[in-house]
Design an enzyme around this catalytic site. Structure first.
Site, PDB file in Angstrom:
ATOM      1  N   GLN A 182       1.005  -1.184   0.082  1.00  0.00           N
ATOM      2  CA  GLN A 182       0.055   0.095  -0.050  1.00  0.00           C
ATOM      3  C   GLN A 182       0.811   1.415  -0.015  1.00  0.00           C
ATOM      4  O   GLN A 182       0.443   2.257  -0.452  1.00  0.00           O
ATOM      5  CB  GLN A 182      -1.156  -0.084   1.008  1.00  0.00           C
ATOM      6  CG  GLN A 182      -1.883  -1.104   1.169  1.00  0.00           C
ATOM      7  CD  GLN A 182      -3.063  -0.806   0.162  1.00  0.00           C
ATOM      8  OE1 GLN A 182      -3.357   0.126  -0.538  1.00  0.00           O
ATOM      9  NE2 GLN A 182      -3.811  -1.894  -0.061  1.00  0.00           N
ATOM     10  N   CYS A 328      -9.975  -8.638   0.416  1.00  0.00           N
ATOM     11  CA  CYS A 328     -10.183 -10.056   0.635  1.00  0.00           C
ATOM     12  C   CYS A 328     -11.079 -10.500   1.741  1.00  0.00           C
ATOM     13  O   CYS A 328     -11.794 -11.687   1.764  1.00  0.00           O
ATOM     14  CB  CYS A 328      -8.741 -10.792   0.969  1.00  0.00           C
ATOM     15  SG  CYS A 328      -7.687  -9.813   0.152  1.00  0.00           S
TER      16      CYS A 328
END
Ligand code: PLP
Length: 388
Positions: A182, A328
């Site tokens: 990220q 997810c």
């Protein structure tokens, strides 16, 4: 259809930048060669594209091209880093130190290694979501081989102090892996000087295509004892055998070039939009909590709304694409393990939403989200308390 939605889920994936797409097109067409074909121009052309991309990925990390191993994405990089090193180090009783705020990819790899019989210690963060380097150091044992920490958290955006953790690892003579999926391309990264040996990153989080990522492997003597996950040809220094995904790698390289050029301006702009969102929601509504303290990634804001289940907001905010946590886990009703490890009660964790902004987010979109979300939260609260 979906393009009429406001996209606030940049941490899950990003739109492909037009320039990255343009960089891919030749390799989806006439320039289809295999970079390992050394005997003709089709191969040389593909090899050149991969070399250029490798330089661009390396430049974003202050690394050398030889330190970049191309993979299919950060999940594969993480698997190669953790399994590769712990299986390759030749120690039966190898021990891994990791954290309770890892992305599912890091968390599940650590679990798989524990099932193989390796020792694994997970260190929790403090209340604000930051790892205490002293706590990480205290978890290191004589058998510890590797410390693996998430750098920019995908749910709350907190940034780990890699320099301090790297210094602790150097003192204790253990390797350090950073999951920078990220943070790569969003904030400056210099693994070489931070004492990081391995670093995972991904193309599709920085407006590059899916299907490409990299593992930074620090060059040192002796070489890091990494064992490849699969056997095959000798590509990527034998660490990631298999024919390279040239179009995605070319797009990934271009995405890195753009990120390096535009990072200072873009991170200020995106952080400004995030701050505008937080200020307006915290100022306009009672009972809004920001989860995760500074330093944070510019584009992630995790907010909890008292008395309102995240699910109700996701259902009610029809024009906005956002999620309650990592992509997810976004189909699951379980509260996020990351938020629980910050000390939140499950009912509070179920009220949290992740807003993630990026390159193409506009002021008008932020204003729309503020307006519609404020109205919705007031309406849901007026309808009475929701069992969460
Ligand atoms: C922190 C972090 N690590 C790893 C991954 C997995 O990355 P990839 O989708 O490239 O496999 C993600 C994706 O969301 C992530 O946010």
């Amino acid at each position: 259809m979906a393009s009429r939605l406001i996209y606030f889920d940049y941490a899950a994936t990003t739109p492909l930048d037009r320039r990255a797409r343009a960089a891919m097109l030749p390799y989806l067409g006439e320039a289809f060669g295999n970079p390992d074909s050394r005997s003709h121009a089709f191969g040389w052309e593909a090899e050149e594209a991969v070399a250029v991309a490798r330089e661009r990925v390396a430049a974003l990390l202050g690394a050398t091209p030889e330190e970049i191993v191309f993979t299919s994405g950060a999940t594969e990089s993480l698997n190669l880093a953790l399994k590769g090193l712990l299986r390759g180090c030749g120690r039966q009783n190898a021990h891994l130190v990791t954290t309770t705020i890892e992305h599912a990819a890091g968390r599940e790899v650590a679990r798989a290694l524990a099932r193989e019989g390796l020792g694994v210690t997970t260190v929790p963060p403090g209340i604000g979501g930051h790892l205490d380097p002293a706590a990480v150091e205290a978890a290191i044992r004589p058998e510890t081989v590797l410390v693996s920490v998430i750098h920019g958290n995908n749910e709350i955006g907190t940034l780990a102090d890699l320099e301090a953790i790297g210094a602790a690892c150097a003192r204790r003579g253990v390797f350090l892996h950073a999951d920078a999926t990220q943070s790569f391309g969003k904030v400056p990264l210099d693994p070489g000087s931070a004492g990081v040996h391995l670093l995972s990153c991904s193309s599709h989080k920085i407006c590059g295509p899916k299907g490409a990522g990299a593992l930074y492997v620090r060059r040192q003597s002796p070489r890091l004892p990494l064992r490849p996950l699969v056997e095959g040809g000798g590509q990527e220094q034998g660490l990631r055998p298999g024919t390279l995904n040239v179009p995605s790698i070319a797009g990934f390289g271009e995405a890195c070039r753009i990120a390096l050029d535009e990072m200072p301006e873009e991170s200020l702009r995106v952080a400004g939009l995030r701050d505008q969102l937080e200020r307006a929601l915290c100022g306009g509504l009672d009972g809004v909590t920001v989860h995760g303290t500074e330093p944070r990634l510019p584009g992630i804001s995790n907010l909890g709304f008292d008395g309102v289940a995240a699910e109700a907001i996701l259902l009610g905010l029809r024009r906005v694409a956002l999620s309650a946590g990592s992509a997810c886990a976004s189909g699951s009703l379980e509260p996020s393990p990351v938020l629980l490890s910050l000390g939140l009660e499950p009912k509070h964790a179920r009220r949290a939403l992740r807003f993630s902004l990026g390159r193409f987010t506009t002021v008008a979109e932020v204003e729309t989200v503020i307006r519609e979300l404020t109205e919705l939260v007031l309406r849901l609260r007026a309808a009475g308390p929701v069992a969460t």
